[in-house]
Motif scaffolding. Structure first.
Motif, PDB file in Angstrom:
ATOM      1  N   ARG A  29       0.857  -1.186   0.000  1.00 56.55           N
ATOM      2  CA  ARG A  29       0.000   0.000   0.000  1.00 56.55           C
ATOM      3  C   ARG A  29       0.889   1.230   0.000  1.00 56.55           C
ATOM      4  NH1 ARG A  29      -2.771   1.431   5.694  1.00 56.55           N
ATOM      5  NH2 ARG A  29      -2.446   3.493   4.873  1.00 56.55           N
ATOM      6  N   ASP A  30       0.273   2.369  -0.267  1.00 54.97           N
ATOM      7  CA  ASP A  30       0.998   3.645  -0.324  1.00 54.97           C
ATOM      8  C   ASP A  30       2.081   3.657  -1.399  1.00 54.97           C
ATOM      9  OD1 ASP A  30      -0.578   4.593   1.751  1.00 54.97           O
ATOM     10  OD2 ASP A  30       0.848   3.991   3.293  1.00 54.97           O
ATOM     11  N   GLU A  34      -0.534   5.162  -6.148  1.00 58.46           N
ATOM     12  CA  GLU A  34      -1.654   5.331  -5.220  1.00 58.46           C
ATOM     13  C   GLU A  34      -1.613   6.710  -4.562  1.00 58.46           C
ATOM     14  OE1 GLU A  34      -2.115   2.318  -2.175  1.00 58.46           O
ATOM     15  OE2 GLU A  34      -1.458   0.794  -3.590  1.00 58.46           O
ATOM     16  N   ARG A  35      -0.447   7.092  -4.062  1.00 56.49           N
ATOM     17  CA  ARG A  35      -0.339   8.374  -3.362  1.00 56.49           C
ATOM     18  C   ARG A  35      -0.663   9.536  -4.296  1.00 56.49           C
ATOM     19  NH1 ARG A  35       4.891   6.948  -1.954  1.00 56.49           N
ATOM     20  NH2 ARG A  35       5.520   9.085  -2.340  1.00 56.49           N
ATOM     21  N   ARG A  49     -11.630   6.467   2.356  1.00 55.28           N
ATOM     22  CA  ARG A  49     -10.864   5.625   3.271  1.00 55.28           C
ATOM     23  C   ARG A  49      -9.719   5.008   2.476  1.00 55.28           C
ATOM     24  NH1 ARG A  49     -12.213   7.167   8.108  1.00 55.28           N
ATOM     25  NH2 ARG A  49     -14.431   7.121   8.461  1.00 55.28           N
ATOM     26  N   VAL A  50      -8.585   4.843   3.123  1.00 53.66           N
ATOM     27  CA  VAL A  50      -7.401   4.268   2.480  1.00 53.66           C
ATOM     28  C   VAL A  50      -7.204   2.841   2.978  1.00 53.66           C
ATOM     29  CG1 VAL A  50      -4.893   4.463   2.235  1.00 53.66           C
ATOM     30  CG2 VAL A  50      -6.312   6.522   2.271  1.00 53.66           C
ATOM     31  N   LEU A  58     -15.531  -9.381   3.984  1.00 52.22           N
ATOM     32  CA  LEU A  58     -14.620  -9.753   2.905  1.00 52.22           C
ATOM     33  C   LEU A  58     -13.201  -9.361   3.320  1.00 52.22           C
ATOM     34  CD1 LEU A  58     -14.441 -10.894   0.021  1.00 52.22           C
ATOM     35  CD2 LEU A  58     -14.696  -8.556  -0.814  1.00 52.22           C
ATOM     36  N   ARG A  59     -12.323 -10.337   3.456  1.00 52.59           N
ATOM     37  CA  ARG A  59     -10.972 -10.070   3.933  1.00 52.59           C
ATOM     38  C   ARG A  59     -10.072  -9.548   2.817  1.00 52.59           C
ATOM     39  NH1 ARG A  59      -8.103 -14.644   6.287  1.00 52.59           N
ATOM     40  NH2 ARG A  59      -6.599 -13.013   6.662  1.00 52.59           N
ATOM     41  N   ARG A  60     -10.527  -8.537   2.143  1.00 53.09           N
ATOM     42  CA  ARG A  60      -9.749  -7.905   1.079  1.00 53.09           C
ATOM     43  C   ARG A  60      -9.938  -6.405   1.185  1.00 53.09           C
ATOM     44  NH1 ARG A  60     -12.018 -12.187  -3.287  1.00 53.09           N
ATOM     45  NH2 ARG A  60     -11.211 -14.001  -2.195  1.00 53.09           N
ATOM     46  N   THR A  61      -8.880  -5.676   0.895  1.00 54.66           N
ATOM     47  CA  THR A  61      -8.960  -4.225   1.005  1.00 54.66           C
ATOM     48  C   THR A  61      -8.823  -3.580  -0.368  1.00 54.66           C
ATOM     49  OG1 THR A  61      -6.576  -4.010   1.379  1.00 54.66           O
ATOM     50  CG2 THR A  61      -7.976  -4.207   3.332  1.00 54.66           C
ATOM     51  N   ALA A  62      -9.508  -2.468  -0.516  1.00 53.94           N
ATOM     52  CA  ALA A  62      -9.367  -1.650  -1.726  1.00 53.94           C
ATOM     53  C   ALA A  62      -8.386  -0.533  -1.403  1.00 53.94           C
ATOM     54  CB  ALA A  62     -10.720  -1.075  -2.136  1.00 53.94           C
ATOM     55  N   ASP A  63      -7.758   0.029  -2.415  1.00 53.84           N
ATOM     56  CA  ASP A  63      -6.812   1.109  -2.194  1.00 53.84           C
ATOM     57  C   ASP A  63      -7.519   2.376  -1.712  1.00 53.84           C
ATOM     58  OD1 ASP A  63      -4.556  -0.424  -3.009  1.00 53.84           O
ATOM     59  OD2 ASP A  63      -5.190  -0.159  -5.084  1.00 53.84           O
ATOM     60  N   MET A  64      -8.702   2.611  -2.242  1.00 59.19           N
ATOM     61  CA  MET A  64      -9.522   3.753  -1.822  1.00 59.19           C
ATOM     62  C   MET A  64     -10.968   3.281  -1.765  1.00 59.19           C
ATOM     63  SD  MET A  64      -7.876   6.623  -4.363  1.00 59.19           S
ATOM     64  CE  MET A  64      -8.921   7.951  -3.858  1.00 59.19           C
ATOM     65  N   VAL A  65     -11.681   3.709  -0.715  1.00 61.84           N
ATOM     66  CA  VAL A  65     -13.078   3.310  -0.559  1.00 61.84           C
ATOM     67  C   VAL A  65     -13.920   4.549  -0.287  1.00 61.84           C
ATOM     68  CG1 VAL A  65     -14.702   1.994   0.856  1.00 61.84           C
ATOM     69  CG2 VAL A  65     -12.468   1.020   0.312  1.00 61.84           C
TER      70      VAL A  65
END
Length: 150
Positions: A29-30, A34-35, A49-50, A58-65
């Motif tokens: 991340r970062d 992305e930044r 949200r970052v 869901l155990r997955r993250t998006a870069d931006m939400v």
């Protein structure tokens, strides 16, 4: 410990001490793309949200939400996500790394499907895409879903 003396543990994905250090240094991340995109979106007045889970189960993250608009943004690295233009199969330990990228792509498709089924808009961009174009799409979609004027 000298590099010659280093031996990968059984089942290790690293083919050498140098490769192991290199792979461990890669950010999840970062990243620079992305930044940059986040900074440009923020300048347009949008808040997000970052590295957040769009869906709590869901155990997955998006870069931006963007929760209120139900928009999830992913900025995918060309190597790790198998970019059709820039992915180059590895020369060292190709079986492991090619399988890893294949699993990443399958997980990306599964994530997209699950989010779409839950009413989310998924926007995916490659790290090489022009940031300004990515930001224009993000801003337009978030504002449209929030019922704001473009």
């Amino acid at each position: 410990m000298s590099e010659d003396a280093w031996k990968p543990p059984n089942g290790s994905w690293a083919s050498s001490a140098a490769r192991r250090r290199n792979m461990q240094a890669i950010r999840s991340r970062d990243t620079t793309p992305e930044r940059l995109i986040r900074r440009l979106v923020h300048a347009q007045g949008l808040r997000y949200r970052v590295a957040a889970r769009p869906l709590p189960d869901l155990r997955r993250t998006a870069d931006m939400v963007f929760r209120s608009a139900k928009v999830a943004i992913f900025i995918d690295g060309c190597y790790w996500h198998g970019c059709p233009e820039h992915y180059v199969p590895p020369k060292t330990n190709p079986g492991y790394w090619s399988d890893k990228v294949t699993r990443n792509v399958a997980r990306d498709r599964d994530t997209d499907q699950r989010l779409i089924e839950a009413g989310w808009m998924v926007l995916r961009f490659w790290e090489h895409e022009p940031s300004e174009e990515c930001v224009a799409q993000i801003v337009a979609e978030v504002r449209k879903r929030r019922g704001q004027r473009l």
